[in-house]
Design a protein around this motif. Structure first.
Motif, PDB file in Angstrom:
ATOM      1  N   GLN A 386       0.830  -1.196   0.000  1.00  0.00           N
ATOM      2  CA  GLN A 386       0.000   0.000   0.000  1.00  0.00           C
ATOM      3  C   GLN A 386       0.868   1.251   0.000  1.00  0.00           C
ATOM      4  OE1 GLN A 386      -3.521   0.407  -0.249  1.00  0.00           O
ATOM      5  NE2 GLN A 386      -2.574   2.374  -0.743  1.00  0.00           N
ATOM      6  N   ALA A 387       0.728   2.062  -1.028  1.00  0.00           N
ATOM      7  CA  ALA A 387       1.485   3.311  -1.120  1.00  0.00           C
ATOM      8  C   ALA A 387       0.752   4.403  -0.342  1.00  0.00           C
ATOM      9  CB  ALA A 387       1.660   3.709  -2.583  1.00  0.00           C
ATOM     10  N   LEU A 388       1.497   5.124   0.505  1.00  0.00           N
ATOM     11  CA  LEU A 388       0.936   6.208   1.310  1.00  0.00           C
ATOM     12  C   LEU A 388       1.717   7.492   1.077  1.00  0.00           C
ATOM     13  CD1 LEU A 388       0.439   4.545   4.826  1.00  0.00           C
ATOM     14  CD2 LEU A 388      -1.311   4.986   3.123  1.00  0.00           C
ATOM     15  N   ASP A 389       1.019   8.623   1.155  1.00  0.00           N
ATOM     16  CA  ASP A 389       1.728   9.900   1.143  1.00  0.00           C
ATOM     17  C   ASP A 389       1.953  10.375   2.583  1.00  0.00           C
ATOM     18  OD1 ASP A 389      -0.628  11.116   2.059  1.00  0.00           O
ATOM     19  OD2 ASP A 389      -1.176  11.928   0.100  1.00  0.00           O
ATOM     20  N   ASN A 390       2.580  11.516   2.740  1.00  0.00           N
ATOM     21  CA  ASN A 390       2.935  12.014   4.067  1.00  0.00           C
ATOM     22  C   ASN A 390       1.722  12.370   4.915  1.00  0.00           C
ATOM     23  OD1 ASN A 390       5.509  11.961   5.077  1.00  0.00           O
ATOM     24  ND2 ASN A 390       6.209  13.749   3.923  1.00  0.00           N
ATOM     25  N   ASP A 396      -3.768   6.037  -4.808  1.00  0.00           N
ATOM     26  CA  ASP A 396      -4.637   5.098  -5.509  1.00  0.00           C
ATOM     27  C   ASP A 396      -4.447   5.135  -7.020  1.00  0.00           C
ATOM     28  OD1 ASP A 396      -6.516   3.071  -5.165  1.00  0.00           O
ATOM     29  OD2 ASP A 396      -8.185   4.392  -5.672  1.00  0.00           O
ATOM     30  N   ASP A 397      -3.357   5.697  -7.463  1.00  0.00           N
ATOM     31  CA  ASP A 397      -3.115   5.761  -8.905  1.00  0.00           C
ATOM     32  C   ASP A 397      -1.669   5.371  -9.195  1.00  0.00           C
ATOM     33  OD1 ASP A 397      -3.733   6.086 -11.547  1.00  0.00           O
ATOM     34  OD2 ASP A 397      -4.386   8.171 -11.369  1.00  0.00           O
ATOM     35  N   PHE A 398      -1.350   5.263 -10.460  1.00  0.00           N
ATOM     36  CA  PHE A 398       0.000   4.878 -10.861  1.00  0.00           C
ATOM     37  C   PHE A 398       0.982   6.001 -10.556  1.00  0.00           C
ATOM     38  CE2 PHE A 398      -2.912   2.324 -13.230  1.00  0.00           C
ATOM     39  CZ  PHE A 398      -2.322   1.077 -13.230  1.00  0.00           C
ATOM     40  N   VAL A 399       2.150   5.615 -10.098  1.00  0.00           N
ATOM     41  CA  VAL A 399       3.212   6.584  -9.817  1.00  0.00           C
ATOM     42  C   VAL A 399       4.461   6.150 -10.568  1.00  0.00           C
ATOM     43  CG1 VAL A 399       4.693   7.627  -8.060  1.00  0.00           C
ATOM     44  CG2 VAL A 399       2.298   7.148  -7.539  1.00  0.00           C
ATOM     45  N   PHE A 400       4.950   7.030 -11.463  1.00  0.00           N
ATOM     46  CA  PHE A 400       6.219   6.815 -12.146  1.00  0.00           C
ATOM     47  C   PHE A 400       7.196   7.872 -11.660  1.00  0.00           C
ATOM     48  CE2 PHE A 400       3.067   4.971 -15.002  1.00  0.00           C
ATOM     49  CZ  PHE A 400       3.649   3.747 -15.299  1.00  0.00           C
ATOM     50  N   ARG A 417       6.383   2.908  -9.407  1.00  0.00           N
ATOM     51  CA  ARG A 417       6.380   2.817  -7.950  1.00  0.00           C
ATOM     52  C   ARG A 417       5.048   2.376  -7.363  1.00  0.00           C
ATOM     53  NH1 ARG A 417      10.180   7.336  -5.214  1.00  0.00           N
ATOM     54  NH2 ARG A 417       9.275   6.266  -3.422  1.00  0.00           N
ATOM     55  N   ASN A 418       4.006   2.465  -8.139  1.00  0.00           N
ATOM     56  CA  ASN A 418       2.701   2.040  -7.639  1.00  0.00           C
ATOM     57  C   ASN A 418       1.844   1.588  -8.809  1.00  0.00           C
ATOM     58  OD1 ASN A 418       0.872   1.673  -5.445  1.00  0.00           O
ATOM     59  ND2 ASN A 418      -0.258   3.476  -6.074  1.00  0.00           N
ATOM     60  N   ALA A 419       1.514   0.308  -8.822  1.00  0.00           N
ATOM     61  CA  ALA A 419       0.586  -0.235  -9.823  1.00  0.00           C
ATOM     62  C   ALA A 419      -0.534  -0.894  -9.035  1.00  0.00           C
ATOM     63  CB  ALA A 419       1.290  -1.238 -10.723  1.00  0.00           C
ATOM     64  N   PRO A 420      -1.509  -0.091  -8.576  1.00  0.00           N
ATOM     65  CA  PRO A 420      -2.462  -0.574  -7.579  1.00  0.00           C
ATOM     66  C   PRO A 420      -3.431  -1.620  -8.105  1.00  0.00           C
ATOM     67  CG  PRO A 420      -3.088   1.597  -8.371  1.00  0.00           C
ATOM     68  CD  PRO A 420      -1.778   1.291  -8.994  1.00  0.00           C
ATOM     69  N   SER A 421      -4.067  -2.291  -7.146  1.00  0.00           N
ATOM     70  CA  SER A 421      -5.107  -3.259  -7.484  1.00  0.00           C
ATOM     71  C   SER A 421      -6.167  -2.561  -8.362  1.00  0.00           C
ATOM     72  CB  SER A 421      -5.757  -3.768  -6.197  1.00  0.00           C
ATOM     73  OG  SER A 421      -6.819  -4.627  -6.459  1.00  0.00           O
TER      74      SER A 421
END
Length: 445
Positions: A386-390, A396-400, A417-421
């Motif tokens: 699970q990707a979290l911000d500060n 909940d979206d893709f992060v490159f 960095r994030n390829a969510p469900s």
């Protein structure tokens, strides 16, 4: 006599020289084999799908995948519910909604082409009270906006026709939701990739990225086992380790990966006839996870769950799996602290359900009252990256991401960095998007 001795000496020298040349040539060949146009870090379903797509588009490229475990799909890709999602939940117009629906069609096409076994068992999202019915109606509108194929809103009578042991006031019926073994699918992606000429290096745990002195292959990727591959460009799809891999090249630590373990129960084989397809609750918008559900598996078993609790290790599938450094790294993160405070009540309930099976069974009985405590036992678990911000928000979206600066480590490495469900369902669609990004980012024609 002297002449014969000289001749033998010359032959010996020639033989030694020839042997040295052969050894040198072998060493050179081996080194050359470890020089690539693109190296993909991570052998999960997104990494393998992306590597496969890149090589199928550009068969002249030398492409490799490095994976730290001894087989592909070792973590998230091989520890999930096995559902082929239809795209109901996601915000209309979002990348997740589009990629899931596209991925659904691409997945079924691929499974048919490869004769990979699957079952199109369908899914019911069931409302059990008036508040949930209201939410269900909104969810149905969302599914229509997302072009979910053949989705229907059904009444209590139709619920019973689809799932005879299930009760509810109203439900969304998605006939094209299915089940498959996503770990097996990843192995097929790997097979395609190798048949197209790609290399897969298992047991290659990346420890460092360095600049090399070779202008043609400016990046060296080093493993903890002191192996090295060189490459022109790098794509990372690190899943549970994606933030740590990105930090190795000078990227920001955000978004931070916090691992959440989802624990399943197993339904007694004598009671598996109670469940024909996927049965899901209506999601509560106040909480970040879907809630417990019924999931049939390809082997005929039925999984119940999952809950969602903090894992004490990034790859911790049991309560006893503890890495103090990784645990401290997670709980001291401001984003986690803020999220934990926001959902403290829900978090305590999830931990209670993990410890006490009857609490989880009580949730399941809302849908199928015939399930009793003695009908279930503890089953497998997966860990979600699970990707979290500060601020404690779930990303909940893709992060490159790429590093800062003009060096090769910044310019020639792209981090997914994030390829969510639903990453597995969407994997072939995600791969097309990533391949497009690789082509534009690195000017690959």
């Amino acid at each position: 006599m002297l002449s014969r001795t000289i001749d033998r000496s010359v032959l010996r020298l020639y033989s030694l020289a020839n042997g040295s040349l052969n050894t040198g040539f072998r060493a050179y060949s081996q080194a050359a084999k470890k020089q690539y146009d693109i190296v993909v870090v991570g052998g999960g379903i997104v990494g393998m799908a992306s590597a496969r797509e890149i090589l199928l588009r550009h068969p002249s490229l030398k492409v490799a995948v490095v994976e730290k475990e001894n087989k592909l799909a070792f973590h998230q890709s091989g520890h999930n519910s096995g559902v082929i999602h239809a795209g109901i939940y996601y915000k209309p117009g979002s990348l997740k909604a589009k990629l899931c629906v596209d991925g659904l069609h691409l997945s079924y096409k691929y499974l048919d082409e490869k004769n990979i076994p699957y079952k199109k068992v369908g899914k019911l999202i069931v409302a059990t009270n008036d508040v949930e019915v209201e939410r269900l109606n909104d969810l149905y509108k969302r599914s229509l906006a997302n072009n979910v194929p053949d989705v229907q809103l059904v009444d209590a009578k139709r619920i019973k026709e689809i799932e005879p042991y299930c009760q509810g006031l109203k439900a969304i019926w998605s006939p094209h939701t299915g089940i498959v073994d996503w770990g097996l699918v990843t192995q097929y992606y790997g097979k395609d990739f190798k048949q197209a000429g790609g290399d897969v290096h298992l047991n290659f745990e990346v420890s460092k990225f360095d600049e090399s002195k070779d202008p043609d292959y400016p990046i060296m990727v080093k493993s903890k086992q002191n192996e090295t591959v060189q490459s022109k460009y790098i794509l990372t799809c690190g899943g549970l380790q994606s933030d740590k891999v990105a930090e190795l090249t000078g990227c920001s630590p955000l978004p931070k990966i916090v691992p959440f373990r989802g624990e399943y129960l197993l339904l007694n084989p004598d009671k598996c006839h109670l469940v024909k397809g996927n049965i899901y609750p209506v999601p509560d918008p106040r909480f970040p996870f879907l809630g417990v559900h019924f999931t049939p598996r390809m082997d005929g078993s039925v999984w119940l769950g999952p809950n969602a609790v903090l894992a004490f290790k990034r790859e911790g599938y049991k309560w006893s799996d503890i890495n103090l450094f990784e645990l401290f790294d997670a709980i001291r993160f401001p984003g986690f602290i803020k999220m934990a405070l926001k959902y403290v009540g829900a978090g305590m309930q999830e931990m209670a359900k993990s410890a006490l099976i009857p609490l989880q069974v009580k949730e399941l009985q809302k849908f199928i009252p015939d399930v009793q405590d003695y009908d279930v036992k503890r089953g497998p678990a997966g860990v979600r990256a699970q990707a979290l911000d500060n601020d404690g928000n779930l990303v909940d979206d893709f992060v490159f991401d790429q590093g800062k600066g003009d060096n090769a480590l910044a310019k020639n490495i792209l981090h997914c960095r994030n390829a969510p469900s639903p990453g597995a369902t969407s994997s072939l669609a995600i791969a097309k998007m990533i391949a497009d990004k690789i082509e534009s980012q690195f000017n690959i024609k």
